[in-house]
Design a protein around this motif. Structure first.
Motif, mmCIF file in Angstrom:
data_model
loop_
_atom_site.group_PDB
_atom_site.id
_atom_site.type_symbol
_atom_site.label_atom_id
_atom_site.label_comp_id
_atom_site.label_asym_id
_atom_site.label_seq_id
_atom_site.Cartn_x
_atom_site.Cartn_y
_atom_site.Cartn_z
ATOM 1 N N ASN A 5 23.151 52.812 89.944
ATOM 2 C CA ASN A 5 23.472 52.632 91.374
ATOM 3 C C ASN A 5 23.120 51.222 91.832
ATOM 4 O O ASN A 5 22.071 50.701 91.467
ATOM 5 C CB ASN A 5 22.641 53.601 92.227
ATOM 6 N N ILE A 6 24.010 50.634 92.623
ATOM 7 C CA ILE A 6 23.638 49.381 93.309
ATOM 8 C C ILE A 6 24.026 49.496 94.783
ATOM 9 O O ILE A 6 24.950 50.233 95.139
ATOM 10 C CB ILE A 6 24.298 48.109 92.706
ATOM 11 N N ASN A 7 23.297 48.776 95.622
ATOM 12 C CA ASN A 7 23.659 48.675 97.035
ATOM 13 C C ASN A 7 24.346 47.336 97.246
ATOM 14 O O ASN A 7 23.749 46.290 96.976
ATOM 15 C CB ASN A 7 22.412 48.727 97.923
ATOM 16 N N LEU A 8 25.591 47.380 97.691
ATOM 17 C CA LEU A 8 26.328 46.129 97.902
ATOM 18 C C LEU A 8 26.478 45.894 99.406
ATOM 19 O O LEU A 8 27.209 46.621 100.088
ATOM 20 C CB LEU A 8 27.703 46.224 97.230
ATOM 21 N N TYR A 9 25.742 44.897 99.892
ATOM 22 C CA TYR A 9 25.794 44.569 101.323
ATOM 23 C C TYR A 9 26.912 43.557 101.558
ATOM 24 O O TYR A 9 26.904 42.468 100.987
ATOM 25 C CB TYR A 9 24.452 43.997 101.790
ATOM 26 N N LEU A 10 27.847 43.935 102.405
ATOM 27 C CA LEU A 10 29.010 43.077 102.667
ATOM 28 C C LEU A 10 28.791 42.329 103.976
ATOM 29 O O LEU A 10 28.751 42.959 105.048
ATOM 30 C CB LEU A 10 30.228 43.978 102.878
ATOM 31 N N PHE A 216 16.605 41.270 102.395
ATOM 32 C CA PHE A 216 16.555 42.493 101.570
ATOM 33 C C PHE A 216 17.395 42.407 100.283
ATOM 34 O O PHE A 216 17.501 43.387 99.563
ATOM 35 C CB PHE A 216 16.960 43.724 102.406
ATOM 36 N N CYS A 217 18.000 41.239 100.017
ATOM 37 C CA CYS A 217 18.787 41.104 98.772
ATOM 38 C C CYS A 217 18.148 40.054 97.862
ATOM 39 O O CYS A 217 17.769 38.980 98.324
ATOM 40 C CB CYS A 217 20.210 40.644 99.087
ATOM 41 N N ASP A 218 18.050 40.371 96.566
ATOM 42 C CA ASP A 218 17.541 39.386 95.606
ATOM 43 C C ASP A 218 18.670 38.539 95.044
ATOM 44 O O ASP A 218 18.440 37.499 94.448
ATOM 45 C CB ASP A 218 16.877 40.100 94.412
ATOM 46 N N SER A 267 16.747 44.673 90.677
ATOM 47 C CA SER A 267 17.300 44.193 91.963
ATOM 48 C C SER A 267 18.576 44.955 92.316
ATOM 49 O O SER A 267 19.677 44.452 92.095
ATOM 50 C CB SER A 267 17.653 42.715 91.873
ATOM 51 N N PRO A 268 18.427 46.166 92.844
ATOM 52 C CA PRO A 268 19.641 46.943 93.127
ATOM 53 C C PRO A 268 20.421 46.470 94.358
ATOM 54 O O PRO A 268 21.555 46.893 94.566
ATOM 55 C CB PRO A 268 19.093 48.362 93.367
ATOM 56 N N ASN A 269 19.836 45.559 95.148
ATOM 57 C CA ASN A 269 20.528 45.108 96.377
ATOM 58 C C ASN A 269 21.240 43.778 96.153
ATOM 59 O O ASN A 269 20.609 42.752 95.902
ATOM 60 C CB ASN A 269 19.522 44.917 97.518
ATOM 61 N N ILE A 270 22.561 43.796 96.280
ATOM 62 C CA ILE A 270 23.339 42.556 96.154
ATOM 63 C C ILE A 270 23.991 42.282 97.510
ATOM 64 O O ILE A 270 24.559 43.186 98.144
ATOM 65 C CB ILE A 270 24.464 42.690 95.094
ATOM 66 N N GLY A 271 23.926 41.026 97.948
ATOM 67 C CA GLY A 271 24.645 40.613 99.161
ATOM 68 C C GLY A 271 25.944 39.947 98.746
ATOM 69 O O GLY A 271 25.979 39.216 97.758
ATOM 70 N N LEU A 272 27.010 40.207 99.473
ATOM 71 C CA LEU A 272 28.305 39.597 99.146
ATOM 72 C C LEU A 272 28.919 38.992 100.398
ATOM 73 O O LEU A 272 28.975 39.634 101.452
ATOM 74 C CB LEU A 272 29.251 40.669 98.568
ATOM 75 N N THR A 273 29.362 37.737 100.274
ATOM 76 C CA THR A 273 30.058 37.094 101.381
ATOM 77 C C THR A 273 31.169 36.230 100.810
ATOM 78 O O THR A 273 31.346 36.149 99.590
ATOM 79 C CB THR A 273 29.089 36.268 102.251
ATOM 80 N N ALA A 274 31.932 35.598 101.691
ATOM 81 C CA ALA A 274 33.013 34.719 101.249
ATOM 82 C C ALA A 274 33.102 33.552 102.215
ATOM 83 O O ALA A 274 32.937 33.725 103.432
ATOM 84 C CB ALA A 274 34.338 35.484 101.225
#
Ligand code: SF4
Length: 317
Positions: A5-10, A216-218, A267-274
């Motif tokens: 499982n991962i948490n993907l923060y958009l 909260f994201c590594d 590090s299950p928390n990933i932040g994603l942006t563009a």
């Protein structure tokens, strides 16, 4: 095999800004109106997918007006152009359409206004970036000095310290620019300029969103091109604010490199942006790729809403 499982923060807002959206539509509408080929000076926005899709519709990208035939139609990119580029297009009897972002045009107008009032201009920005070249090209070269960093701000000598003004590139780091401005304001208390700076709403909002994800994201992934100033700034903002790993993802190889090093258990928390020139389709492609390897818990991280829209030039409405 069970996926991890991962948490993907958009991040929201992310991706296309109003200036990029307008520039892309200008090319599409110009092709419809005048028929292909339409010439475009410089990448209309710094993103190869966008450029390739417009090339497929009939846009031909050139670096200089002289590379396009006389009497043809040419579009100037969202970054803006020096004044001489307009005269060159006129001389070659070309139809030209200006896709300069209105927020960049605003900076051009400020520079011209300060020059008309006899002020020397300190332009905070990155050397050789097309936007900086365009802004510097609005006034004679002896009337403007580029300030790239704190040490430039500490060392610069101006002709008259009571007759100076500043403008900034629109896609800088908000925090770094503030440090430079503090130095300039302390050295030259009578310097004139905008209330804060000229960094645009889109750059500012995308940086705020990234900054808040660093809590909260590594790992923070930024989709954007290697020559996209606002995308590179997002990677830097994440690093400066303490995120362990911040990556610019410009293609599939970059994503694979990230995945090789990535430890989802730690590090299950990933932040994603563009960045402002990266289309949402690329975000969705990246999410689908992550879903192949992981059980993705998608979480929208919205820090503000954007409802900015710029009209197309009259000739294309
Ligand atoms: S990043 Fe800002 S200045 Fe650049 S095109 Fe977008 S809105 Fe305009």
């Amino acid at each position: 095999m069970k996926k991890e499982n991962i948490n993907l923060y958009l991040a929201a807002p992310r991706g296309f800004c109003a200036g990029v959206d307008r520039a892309v539509k200008i090319v599409e509408e110009a092709i419809k109106k005048y028929g292909p080929p339409i010439y475009v000076r410089h990448e209309i926005v710094h993103n190869k997918e966008v450029v390739n899709s417009l090339a497929n519709l009939g846009a031909i990208f050139v670096e200089e007006v002289s590379e396009a035939p006389e009497n043809s139609t040419i579009i100037f990119s969202a970054h803006g152009v020096p004044k001489q580029v307009y005269s060159e297009a006129k001389k070659r009897n070309m139809i030209y359409i200006d896709a300069t972002c209105p927020l960049v045009s605003k900076v051009h107008n400020e520079a011209q206004k300060h020059y008309a009032l006899g002020r020397h201009i300190l332009l905070i920005g990155h050397k050789n970036h097309p936007e900086v070249i365009g802004t510097m090209g609005q006034i004679p070269k002896e009337a403007v000095t580029l300030i790239e960093n704190e040490s430039d701000a500490k060392r610069i000598n101006v002709p008259d310290k009571d007759k100076i003004a500043y403008t900034t590139q629109t896609t800088l780091s908000v925090d770094d620019t503030q440090i430079i401005l503090n130095i300039l304001k302390e050295r030259f208390p009578n310097i004139k300029g905008p209330t804060t700076n000229d960094i645009c709403y889109a750059t500012t909002n995308r940086q705020i969103a990234v900054k808040s994800m660093t809590k909260f994201c590594d790992n923070i992934l930024v989709i954007g091109a290697t020559n996209s100033s606002n995308s590179i700034r997002l990677v830097e903002v994440a690093k400066v604010n303490g995120v362990k790993n911040s990556f610019l993802i410009s293609d599939e190889d970059d994503l694979n490199k990230f995945l090789k090093k990535y430890n989802c258990k730690k590090s299950p928390n990933i932040g994603l942006t563009a960045g402002a020139s990266a289309p949402e389709t690329l975000v969705q492609v990246l999410i689908s790729k992550l879903k192949k390897d992981f059980e993705v818990n998608l979480i929208e991280h919205e820090v503000t809403k954007e409802n900015i829209f710029f009209n197309l030039p009259k000739s294309l409405r």
